[in-house]
Design a protein around this motif. Structure first.
Motif, short mmCIF file in Angstrom:
data_model
loop_
_atom_site.label_atom_id
_atom_site.label_comp_id
_atom_site.label_asym_id
_atom_site.label_seq_id
_atom_site.Cartn_x
_atom_site.Cartn_y
_atom_site.Cartn_z
N PRO A 196 -47.27 51.39 41.24
CA PRO A 196 -48.65 51.63 41.66
C PRO A 196 -49.67 51.18 40.62
O PRO A 196 -49.51 51.45 39.44
N GLU A 197 -50.66 50.45 41.07
CA GLU A 197 -51.81 50.09 40.22
C GLU A 197 -53.08 50.52 40.93
O GLU A 197 -54.15 49.99 40.68
N GLY A 198 -52.93 51.44 41.85
CA GLY A 198 -54.12 51.95 42.52
C GLY A 198 -54.44 51.26 43.83
O GLY A 198 -55.43 51.59 44.47
N GLN A 218 -47.45 45.20 42.44
CA GLN A 218 -48.90 45.15 42.19
C GLN A 218 -49.14 44.60 40.79
O GLN A 218 -50.19 44.06 40.49
N SER A 219 -48.16 44.77 39.95
CA SER A 219 -48.10 44.11 38.64
C SER A 219 -46.69 44.37 38.13
O SER A 219 -46.00 45.23 38.64
N PRO A 220 -46.26 43.61 37.12
CA PRO A 220 -44.91 43.89 36.58
C PRO A 220 -44.91 45.06 35.59
O PRO A 220 -44.06 45.11 34.71
N GLN A 221 -45.85 45.97 35.72
CA GLN A 221 -46.07 46.99 34.69
C GLN A 221 -44.79 47.70 34.22
O GLN A 221 -44.47 47.71 33.04
N GLN A 222 -44.06 48.30 35.16
CA GLN A 222 -42.89 49.07 34.70
C GLN A 222 -41.83 48.14 34.13
O GLN A 222 -41.14 48.49 33.16
N LEU A 223 -41.70 46.96 34.72
CA LEU A 223 -40.66 46.04 34.25
C LEU A 223 -40.95 45.57 32.82
O LEU A 223 -40.05 45.44 32.00
N LYS A 224 -42.23 45.33 32.54
CA LYS A 224 -42.51 44.85 31.18
C LYS A 224 -42.31 45.97 30.17
O LYS A 224 -41.87 45.72 29.05
N GLN A 225 -42.57 47.19 30.59
CA GLN A 225 -42.30 48.30 29.67
C GLN A 225 -40.80 48.47 29.49
O GLN A 225 -40.32 48.77 28.39
N PHE A 242 -49.41 41.35 43.78
CA PHE A 242 -49.75 41.49 45.20
C PHE A 242 -50.42 42.84 45.43
O PHE A 242 -49.83 43.87 45.08
N ARG A 243 -51.60 42.84 45.96
CA ARG A 243 -52.28 44.12 46.22
C ARG A 243 -52.93 44.03 47.60
O ARG A 243 -53.72 43.13 47.86
N ASP A 244 -52.57 44.97 48.44
CA ASP A 244 -53.09 44.96 49.81
C ASP A 244 -54.38 45.76 49.85
O ASP A 244 -54.37 46.94 50.16
N THR A 256 -52.86 35.80 40.21
CA THR A 256 -52.01 35.52 39.05
C THR A 256 -52.57 36.18 37.80
O THR A 256 -53.76 36.11 37.54
N GLN A 257 -51.68 36.83 37.08
CA GLN A 257 -52.08 37.47 35.83
C GLN A 257 -51.31 36.85 34.68
O GLN A 257 -50.13 36.51 34.82
N LEU A 258 -51.98 36.75 33.55
CA LEU A 258 -51.24 36.61 32.30
C LEU A 258 -50.88 38.03 31.92
O LEU A 258 -51.75 38.84 31.60
N GLY A 523 -59.69 41.30 31.92
CA GLY A 523 -58.37 41.93 31.88
C GLY A 523 -58.45 43.31 31.31
O GLY A 523 -59.50 43.75 30.82
N GLY A 524 -57.33 44.00 31.38
CA GLY A 524 -57.28 45.35 30.83
C GLY A 524 -55.86 45.73 30.49
O GLY A 524 -54.91 45.18 31.05
N GLY A 525 -55.76 46.63 29.55
CA GLY A 525 -54.43 47.09 29.17
C GLY A 525 -54.53 48.35 28.35
O GLY A 525 -55.61 48.94 28.23
N ILE A 527 -52.32 50.92 25.09
CA ILE A 527 -51.13 51.36 24.36
C ILE A 527 -50.51 52.43 25.25
O ILE A 527 -51.22 53.31 25.75
N ARG A 528 -49.22 52.33 25.46
CA ARG A 528 -48.58 53.24 26.43
C ARG A 528 -48.14 54.53 25.76
O ARG A 528 -47.92 54.56 24.55
N ILE A 529 -47.96 55.52 26.60
CA ILE A 529 -47.32 56.74 26.10
C ILE A 529 -45.82 56.45 26.11
O ILE A 529 -45.26 56.18 27.17
N GLY A 569 -49.78 46.70 25.92
CA GLY A 569 -49.98 45.35 26.43
C GLY A 569 -51.27 45.23 27.20
O GLY A 569 -52.16 46.09 27.11
N ILE A 570 -51.33 44.19 27.96
CA ILE A 570 -52.55 43.90 28.69
C ILE A 570 -52.22 42.88 29.77
O ILE A 570 -51.16 42.23 29.71
N ALA A 571 -53.08 42.77 30.75
CA ALA A 571 -52.97 41.69 31.74
C ALA A 571 -54.35 41.08 31.93
O ALA A 571 -55.35 41.79 32.00
#
Ligand code: ASP
Length: 655
Positions: A196-198, A218-225, A242-244, A256-258, A523-525, A527-529, A569-571
């Motif tokens: 989920p990215e909202g 919606q982003s590779p967020q969990q995979l990159k973590q 992909f966001r509907d 496309t995101q970096l 972009g936005g990102g 530091i993760r918990i 990280g960031i995208a």
């Protein structure tokens, strides 16, 4: 193994003979006066044909440029006969001799303009129907839906082609900088479980496991973590997301995101890398556009809102918001709107529009109307004429001294227009922030050449969701908290299951940062918990039960039990970045095959109705949606994309 010679590099700046093939010795952009008297063979599209009887002139085009070809009836009657059959957009090969153009007929606007190719043979490789719009007229107004329907013709046009070239250079530069900085490019899957990215997920039904679906990322967020837990250390990807969601000019259902993530970093390390990367990428991609300031200015969220009324300020011009409350610290202003707003805990703030002091009543009414549309109850104005005399409906309330003090406080000079909003703090900031952005553009204060980056950080960690009665992450559910605010991650009641808007959590600031370019959020990102206990606390505040957390983020939570490194990280939006570098406000202009605002691909005619057999294999049946017939029967497709009146490129409704 045989040693093959190293591949030389052909670049757009030097479209060299490396691109030679049996069809061509040179591209259509390569020949120069120094090539005179050589034999050359070119292949390309007929950009324009001028038939002068004895002589036929062809402008031959490929993506590298245009070369003039001359076919002389007396010298080459066969070639002339073929050339007289040619029409725009036919594909031909021409062989002949490179010759200087006759003195006075050179074309200084074309890099090949000093020469022409005197044809000996002309071969037609393929023919073309008359295109639905002029490919060779850069100024022809063309309906965007036609451009999207025939995108392959649109991309032949120079403007579109050059934007795609720039985008290619942008991505290449991004890759090079990342590889040079120890990043590993990893592809992550598109068929995954929801991250989920909202936004709403696009889902893909599984045939092998009927009744289940994949979600498109919606982003590779969990995979990159997870890649950080895997020890990859520094990851990046040019990732499709992909966001509907309902689409606007700067949104597409797939974009496309970096995407990048780094281990063993703090906020400053991520910002510093991204900053250096962004400067280098812009330097390579658009060398003629100066970066206004580097290191990029950093604003806390509060400061950005206070000074610019926006968390994505355009820093190419000043026009900062000025707080007027101090003027009336000792005595009320005399103007009720101001005094009431301040008494209610609101704000009274102003901006100065330079040179607008001569604005007509109608122009000011228009500004007021805009302010209302942005949510203000009204807009107060004071106009200074060239002598400094003030024209304003509120002058009589403030008195001469009050007016003078206000003018001095905002620093207005003769010829300026002062605009004041008195309202709640968020409305005051938002309305003035939007007026500032609009006026900056309209008054030409924002230099279109300059690239003004900045960072906005220290966003609030949560916002209160009044409807659901809980805190929501403002950005990303994994965003870390500023260390000194960690103790604020509690509720007033002491029970995370009983949150309230007065909770200390509402004051916690996230380790989250947005990168802004010329007033756009690039972009936005964060530091993760990475600590499991802190993550559980944060999730609990967001109304997530342990079971719900496992359901959504099970893999990541489990991975965090196996030694997660600190990471962040960031995208960055590649489409937006390319749009900004090419002065476009609509990201469709930098995408090869975008969709309309109602999500249609006009060229491929997607989305389309599935074959009944496809539905059967998936065990699915459409039951219809309000206003649309059920689609279980295979009839002629109803419009997959009902004309959307708000969509400038919506296709016409089907008859
Ligand atoms: N996944 C986030 C996004 O797509 C970016 C990030 O936090 O790295 O906005």
């Amino acid at each position: 193994m045989t040693d093959s010679p190293p591949l030389e590099r052909a670049t757009d700046a030097r479209p060299s003979n490396l691109l030679a093939t049996p069809y061509r010795t040179h591209t259509c952009g390569a020949l120069r006066i120094t090539d005179a008297n050589r034999t050359a063979r070119l292949s390309g599209w007929v950009h324009r044909r001028r038939d002068h009887g004895q002589l036929i002139f062809l402008d031959l085009r490929d993506r590298h440029g245009i070369t003039q070809v001359v076919v002389d009836k007396t010298d080459e009657p066969d070639a002339h006969a073929i050339a007289s059959r040619l029409r725009s957009e036919f594909v031909v090969t021409v062989e002949g001799e490179v010759a200087p153009r006759l003195p006075g007929t050179e074309n200084p606007r074309l890099p090949t303009g000093a020469i022409e190719l005197r044809a000996k043979t002309v071969t037609i490789l393929s023919e073309s129907k008359t295109p639905p719009f002029y490919v060779n007229d850069p100024d022809a107004p063309i309906d965007e839906s036609l451009r999207l329907r025939y995108r392959y013709l649109d991309i032949r046009r120079e403007a579109m082609a050059s934007r795609l070239m720039l985008r290619s250079r942008l991505v290449q530069a991004i890759r090079e900088v990342h590889h040079a900085n120890g990043f590993v490019e990893v592809e992550t899957p598109d068929l995954i479980k929801s991250t989920p990215e909202g936004a709403r997920d696009f889902i893909v039904p599984s045939r092998l496991q009927p009744g289940t679906v994949y979600a498109l990322p919606q982003s590779p967020q969990q995979l990159k973590q997870l890649l950080m837990v895997a020890g990859v250390d520094r990851y990046f990807q040019i990732a499709r997301c992909f966001r509907d969601e309902d689409l606007r000019g700067d949104r597409q259902p797939e974009f496309t995101q970096l995407d990048l993530e780094m281990s063993f970093v703090d906020e400053d390390a991520v910002m510093r890398f991204v900053e250096g990367m962004a400067v280098e990428v812009c330097r390579v991609t658009t060398p003629d556009r100066p970066v206004q300031e580097s290191p990029f200015p950093r604003f806390t969220y509060d400061e950005a809102i206070e000074r610019f009324g926006s968390d994505k300020p355009d820093l190419r011009f000043a026009m900062e918001l000025v707080d007027l409350a101090a003027l009336w610290a000792d005595a009320p202003s005399g103007f009720r709107v101001f005094d009431d707003a301040l008494a209610a805990g609101g704000r009274v703030k102003a901006i100065v529009a330079p040179g607008l002091g001569g604005a007509t009543r109608k122009e000011i009414d228009e500004l007021t109307e805009r302010a209302r549309r942005f949510g203000a109850k009204g807009l107060v104005w004071l106009a200074l004429d060239e002598s400094g005399a003030v024209r304003s409906a509120i002058a009589k309330f403030l008195g001469d001294d009050g007016v003078d003090r206000l003018v001095a406080r905002v620093g207005a000079t003769p010829g300026d227009l002062i605009l004041v909003v008195a309202d709640t703090a968020p409305v005051t900031a938002d309305v003035l922030g939007r007026l500032r952005a609009e006026l900056g553009q309209r008054l030409g204060l924002a230099d279109p050449q300059v690239l003004a980056f900045c960072w906005v950080h220290r966003f609030p960690m949560y916002q209160w969701d009044a409807e659901l009665g809980r805190w929501d992450a403002t950005h990303n559910p994994f965003s870390g908290v500023v260390p000194e605010d960690e103790e604020l991650l509690v509720t007033a009641s002491g029970d995370p299951a009983r949150p309230s808007p007065e909770d200390p959590a509402g004051r916690a600031r996230a380790l989250q940062y947005d990168i802004v370019l010329n007033g756009w959020e690039l972009g936005g990102g964060s530091i993760r918990i990475h600590r499991r206990d802190l993550l559980a606390r944060s999730f609990a505040l967001q109304g997530q039960t342990e079971a719900g957390m496992k359901e959504k983020f099970g893999a990541l939570l489990e991975a965090f039990e196996y030694g997660p490194p600190p990471h962040g990280g960031i995208a960055l939006g590649i489409d937006r970045w390319a749009a900004l570098l090419t002065d476009q406000t609509n990201i469709r202009e930098v995408m090869a095959f975008p969709k309309t605002q109602s999500g249609t691909d006009l060229m491929l005619e997607a989305p389309s109705r599935p074959e009944p057999s496809q539905l059967a294999e998936l065990g699915l049946r459409f039951v219809g949606t309000p206003g649309r017939p059920a689609t279980a029967s295979a009839g002629p497709a109803d419009s997959a994309d009902p004309a959307d009146p708000a969509d400038p490129v919506a296709p016409p409704a089907e008859a």
